[in-house]
Design an enzyme around this catalytic site. Sequence first.
Site, PDB file in Angstrom:
ATOM      1  N   THR A 265      44.032  44.511  73.010  1.00  0.00           N
ATOM      2  CA  THR A 265      43.188  45.596  72.511  1.00  0.00           C
ATOM      3  C   THR A 265      41.968  44.910  71.909  1.00  0.00           C
ATOM      4  OG1 THR A 265      45.162  46.872  71.941  1.00  0.00           O
ATOM      5  CG2 THR A 265      43.086  47.584  70.938  1.00  0.00           C
TER       6      THR A 265
ATOM      7  N   LYS B 108      50.315  48.542  77.048  1.00  0.00           N
ATOM      8  CA  LYS B 108      49.247  48.472  76.044  1.00  0.00           C
ATOM      9  C   LYS B 108      49.321  47.217  75.189  1.00  0.00           C
ATOM     10  CE  LYS B 108      47.906  53.018  76.337  1.00  0.00           C
ATOM     11  NZ  LYS B 108      46.507  53.506  76.408  1.00  0.00           N
TER      12      LYS B 108
ATOM     13  N   ASP C  31      47.622  53.854  67.143  1.00  0.00           N
ATOM     14  CA  ASP C  31      46.682  54.443  68.100  1.00  0.00           C
ATOM     15  C   ASP C  31      46.953  55.942  68.185  1.00  0.00           C
ATOM     16  OD1 ASP C  31      44.631  54.467  69.929  1.00  0.00           O
ATOM     17  OD2 ASP C  31      45.865  53.819  71.616  1.00  0.00           O
TER      18      ASP C  31
ATOM     19  N   GLN D 116      52.514  51.764  82.611  1.00  0.00           N
ATOM     20  CA  GLN D 116      52.667  52.885  81.680  1.00  0.00           C
ATOM     21  C   GLN D 116      53.438  54.050  82.298  1.00  0.00           C
ATOM     22  OE1 GLN D 116      48.884  54.171  80.093  1.00  0.00           O
ATOM     23  NE2 GLN D 116      49.780  55.811  78.841  1.00  0.00           N
TER      24      GLN D 116
ATOM     25  N   HIS E 213      40.417  64.365  76.694  1.00  0.00           N
ATOM     26  CA  HIS E 213      41.201  63.285  77.305  1.00  0.00           C
ATOM     27  C   HIS E 213      42.647  63.717  77.514  1.00  0.00           C
ATOM     28  CE1 HIS E 213      42.914  59.363  78.167  1.00  0.00           C
ATOM     29  NE2 HIS E 213      43.708  59.461  77.116  1.00  0.00           N
TER      30      HIS E 213
ATOM     31  N   GLU F 169      40.037  51.968  77.833  1.00  0.00           N
ATOM     32  CA  GLU F 169      39.932  53.246  77.127  1.00  0.00           C
ATOM     33  C   GLU F 169      38.866  53.081  76.052  1.00  0.00           C
ATOM     34  OE1 GLU F 169      43.853  54.536  75.794  1.00  0.00           O
ATOM     35  OE2 GLU F 169      44.228  55.475  77.739  1.00  0.00           O
TER      36      GLU F 169
ATOM     37  N   GLU G 131      40.275  58.810  84.272  1.00  0.00           N
ATOM     38  CA  GLU G 131      39.599  60.106  84.310  1.00  0.00           C
ATOM     39  C   GLU G 131      38.342  60.058  85.185  1.00  0.00           C
ATOM     40  OE1 GLU G 131      40.034  59.730  79.900  1.00  0.00           O
ATOM     41  OE2 GLU G 131      39.679  61.900  80.002  1.00  0.00           O
TER      42      GLU G 131
ATOM     43  N   GLU H 285      37.473  53.822  72.743  1.00  0.00           N
ATOM     44  CA  GLU H 285      37.984  54.361  71.491  1.00  0.00           C
ATOM     45  C   GLU H 285      37.162  53.817  70.325  1.00  0.00           C
ATOM     46  OE1 GLU H 285      42.182  54.063  70.902  1.00  0.00           O
ATOM     47  OE2 GLU H 285      42.678  54.410  73.013  1.00  0.00           O
TER      48      GLU H 285
ATOM     49  N   ARG I 156      47.978  51.202  83.893  1.00  0.00           N
ATOM     50  CA  ARG I 156      48.432  52.576  84.175  1.00  0.00           C
ATOM     51  C   ARG I 156      49.735  52.646  84.949  1.00  0.00           C
ATOM     52  NH1 ARG I 156      45.918  55.216  80.336  1.00  0.00           N
ATOM     53  NH2 ARG I 156      43.672  55.008  80.466  1.00  0.00           N
TER      54      ARG I 156
ATOM     55  N   TYR J 199      56.969  54.841  80.203  1.00  0.00           N
ATOM     56  CA  TYR J 199      56.627  55.543  78.966  1.00  0.00           C
ATOM     57  C   TYR J 199      57.628  56.592  78.511  1.00  0.00           C
ATOM     58  CZ  TYR J 199      54.907  60.078  80.677  1.00  0.00           C
ATOM     59  OH  TYR J 199      54.808  61.335  81.191  1.00  0.00           O
TER      60      TYR J 199
ATOM     61  N   THR K 229      41.416  57.606  73.470  1.00  0.00           N
ATOM     62  CA  THR K 229      40.257  57.674  74.361  1.00  0.00           C
ATOM     63  C   THR K 229      39.354  58.842  73.983  1.00  0.00           C
ATOM     64  OG1 THR K 229      41.692  56.865  76.092  1.00  0.00           O
ATOM     65  CG2 THR K 229      39.581  57.766  76.790  1.00  0.00           C
TER      66      THR K 229
ATOM     67  N   ARG L  74      50.838  66.725  84.890  1.00  0.00           N
ATOM     68  CA  ARG L  74      51.739  67.880  84.774  1.00  0.00           C
ATOM     69  C   ARG L  74      51.110  69.180  85.261  1.00  0.00           C
ATOM     70  NH1 ARG L  74      52.216  65.045  80.060  1.00  0.00           N
ATOM     71  NH2 ARG L  74      50.622  66.356  79.156  1.00  0.00           N
TER      72      ARG L  74
ATOM     73  N   TYR M 275      45.562  59.915  69.628  1.00  0.00           N
ATOM     74  CA  TYR M 275      45.382  60.531  70.962  1.00  0.00           C
ATOM     75  C   TYR M 275      44.629  61.822  70.684  1.00  0.00           C
ATOM     76  CZ  TYR M 275      47.414  62.046  75.557  1.00  0.00           C
ATOM     77  OH  TYR M 275      47.654  62.440  76.851  1.00  0.00           O
TER      78      TYR M 275
ATOM     79  N   ASP N 278      40.937  49.920  74.377  1.00  0.00           N
ATOM     80  CA  ASP N 278      42.395  49.906  74.482  1.00  0.00           C
ATOM     81  C   ASP N 278      42.769  49.699  75.953  1.00  0.00           C
ATOM     82  OD1 ASP N 278      45.107  50.274  74.105  1.00  0.00           O
ATOM     83  OD2 ASP N 278      44.969  52.452  74.095  1.00  0.00           O
TER      84      ASP N 278
END
Lengths: 427, 427
Positions: B267, B263, B135, B250, B142, B208, B374, B210, B247, B254, B360, B151, B137, B243
Site C-alpha cells: 500500500t 491487499k 481501510d 481477491q 465505488h 485504488e 471500474e 484513496e 483482483r 474474500y 477507492t 452481484r 469503503y 491501495d
Amino acid sequence: MDATNDPKLRSFIPVAAESHFPIQNLPYGVFAPTPTEPPRCGVRIGDFVLDLAVIQETGLLVSASLPEGVFAAPCLNYYMACAPDARRLARLLISGLLREDEPTLRDDAVLRGRALLPVESVTMQLPAEIGDYTDFYSSREHATNVGTMFRGKENALMPNWLHLPVGYHGRASSVVLDGTDVRRPRGQMLPPDATEPVYGPCRLMDFELEMGFFVAGQENRLGEPIGIGRTDDHIFGLVLVNDWSARDIQRWEYQPLGPFNAKNFATSISPWVVTLEALEPFRCAPPKQDPPPLSYLRSNRNSTYDIQLEVALQTEMMTTPQTICRSNFKYLYWTIQQQLAHHTVTGCNVRPGDMMASGTISGADKSSYGSMLELSWRGTEPLQLDDGSERKFLQDGDTVIMTGWCQGDGYRVGFGSVNGTLLAATP
Amino acid sequence: MDATNDPKLRSFIPVAAESHFPIQNLPYGVFAPTPTEPPRCGVRIGDFVLDLAVIQETGLLVSASLPEGVFAAPCLNYYMACAPDARRLARLLISGLLREDEPTLRDDAVLRGRALLPVESVTMQLPAEIGDYTDFYSSREHATNVGTMFRGKENALMPNWLHLPVGYHGRASSVVLDGTDVRRPRGQMLPPDATEPVYGPCRLMDFELEMGFFVAGQENRLGEPIGIGRTDDHIFGLVLVNDWSARDIQRWEYQPLGPFNAKNFATSISPWVVTLEALEPFRCAPPKQDPPPLSYLRSNRNSTYDIQLEVALQTEMMTTPQTICRSNFKYLYWTIQQQLAHHTVTGCNVRPGDMMASGTISGADKSSYGSMLELSWRGTEPLQLDDGSERKFLQDGDTVIMTGWCQGDGYRVGFGSVNGTLLAATP
C-alpha cells in the site's frame, strides 16, 4: 527431542507434576519485578520467573552471542528477531543453568535472590509489541458449524476453504493480556425481524478458543515470500488466544469486507510464549488434507502439535469454574507453517513480534466446540450450567478461562491460562 | 481561516503559484538530510524542507511546550501524540518563522543553511510508524460499481452500506512510501471456468485511488469510544494512498472474511501529511446522507474537504504520464469523522500514527472512477492509451501516479504525489 526437552531433565527448582512449567518448557514472557522497575524478559519455571536481563548482564549467556541487553527490553521483539541458532543456543544455556546438577545458579544465593523471583510477586505484560495481528479460520469443524448455521449444510464450507487457510487482518492495538477485564461493546446491529439497524450494547457476546504464534527471525523483504520449508525458523512460539466476538455486530457488518467492529474491541492472550523447541516432543500429524494443497502449501515436515485445550466459565454465582469445552490444537486442518507460507506468498513482509491466531479450534464432538455460538447452536440449545442458570451467550460478570497443555509421561508442557471477565456496557 | 492558512500570507521563500507547498500548507514529513544522518521531522515549503529538529533545538518553538526533541525522532508519532493546542501553536510558530516579514530565519544565513534544505537533497521516509492500518469503503459510487459488476444492479449495495462506514483491518507492515517499486504478487486464484484453483502471478493487477488520515492525540482507553464531536482532535492530517489490489486473488479468497493476500503485498502513500488546519479553508459539505445515520455517527460539524484528485499512468512506451482518472475527495459518502467514530464505537483503542484510508474514491462519471476494475468495467471496456496500447488491468512496467490538491485563489494546498512502478513477478 533435544538436550532441553528431554523428559528426564530435572531442575533444582521443585516443579509439581501437574505444573505447566517444568524445565522442559521454559516459556518466555515479559514482566516487571516491582511496580517501579522497568519490564524485562524472563522465562517461567515452576512458580518462579528467571530474570533473563540479570542472567545476561551476569555474562552467563555470552556464548549465545545475543545483542547486548536484548532481555532488558520491555518486549521480546528483539530476542524474537535473533537468528534461530542463537535462540536455540540461548535456550540451551538457560536450561543448563536451571538443571539440578548445575551449581552456578543453584549454589549462588545472591544471584538466585536477584534472578529468581516468585511469580506472584511480578506483574506480567504483553510479551511483544505486536506490529500486525492476523486471524486465521483454520478449523474445518468450526467453519463447517458456522457455515451450516448461516448458509445450511450443503453450502457450509465456502469453495475456497479446502484450498487455502482463510484469514483476515485483525486489530493489533486491542490485544490485551490475560486478566484484563473486557467491556461489553456498543455498536450497530440489525435486531431479528427489524428492517432498520440500531445502536446499543452487543447482545450476543461470545468467546473464541484460539491459539496464536509469534513471528521470529529477520523480517522478510517485501516481495519475497517465506517458503513453507523455511517457516519453522520464523515461528517463535505459541500462546492461548481468546478472540472475543460480538456476534450481532458481526452479522450485520461483515459483508463484503469481513469482521471489523465485532472483533476490534479486545483479543486476550496468555502471557507465556511456549517455543517450538518445547513443543517438539508433542509434534504430530495434522488431519489429512484432501484435496491436496497447491505446491506452495505442501511440505514433508507439515505437522502440528498435540495440545489439549479447555474452556471454563465462571459466572458470578459460581465458586469454581465449570469446564464447557475440551478441544485440541491438533484438530486444526491448516498448520501454522501453512498459515505463514500463505500469508507471505504474495511477498507480504512479516516482522518479529507479529502475531497470527488460528481461528476458533473446534473438534468433531459438541463438547469440543470452541465458541458459545457453536456450543449453544446459535442460542437454540442453551448450555445448562452448574449454578442452575443457562447460557446462550455470555452474560455480564462471566469470566472465561482458557487453558492448554501437552501431556508428557509424568509431566506437562503448558501455556498457563488466559482469563477475562466481561464487564457491563457503559451506561 | 486562521493565522496560518490566510491566502494573503507570503513566505520569504519563493513558491510558484502551482506549487503544492505554499506557506498556507506546511505539511509534515520525515526525512534524512544525508544518507549518514538519522531521519527527523520537517515541514515542506516550496522546494525546501525545514528541519524541525534544528528549529526546535535552536529554541524557536519553546512556547509550544512540545516534548524535548519531539522532531528529532525518526517518525511523527510523538508529535502526533501531542495535544491539539500544542500542535496548533507549533504550526503557528513555524508559519511565523517562514513569513516574508519575519527576519529571524530569513536574515540568519547560518541558521538557514542548517535548517532549510533543498528537497531534492534529502531522502523521504514513511511519516509515521503505523501501528494499525484500517481501510474503509466509503465511496458510494465505488461500492455501487463493484457491487453491480459482481452481484448485479439490484443488489449492488449491501444492506449495511448506507448505515455504517464499512471497513476492514489492513496490513500495516507493507505500507510503503511514494517511489517504492511494487512487485506483481503470486498467489492463489480460480481461473475463469476452472474448477480447481491455481498458484501463479496475479493477472488482474489494479490500483485504488484513496486518501488516508493519521490518528493524533492521546490514545483512547480501551472500552472508551471517541465520540464524533471529539474526532477532529484525533485526526492529524491526510496523505494520498494507492491501495494496490490483486483482483483475481481477491475474488477467490474474500469470502467470508474479506480481502487478505489481495491487499497485503503493498500500500503506497505520499510522504507529506497535510494537516486539518491547512485543509480548513477547503472544508465543504459531504453528500446528503439518506437514511440519516444513527446518533453516534451524527454531528453538526460533519463535513469533508474539496480535494481534486488525479491518477495518471505511464507505460514503458510513454515519455509523459497520461491522466486516466479525475476525482475528488468530497465525493466520499462517509466522512473521516464518521469513520473514526465508527471505528472506536466498540471501545477500540486507536494510537497516534495509526492510519485509516478512505477506500477507492470514485465519482459519478466514468472519468472519475478510481480503479482499473471500474475504468475498464472489469476488463470489458479496455482503456485506450496515448501510446496506442490498451489496458484492462496494469501491465509490468506501468507506473501509477496519484496526485491531489485543493485549489485556492491563486495558490494550491497540495499533497504532492504517490508514485509506484509495477515490477514483473519473480520468476
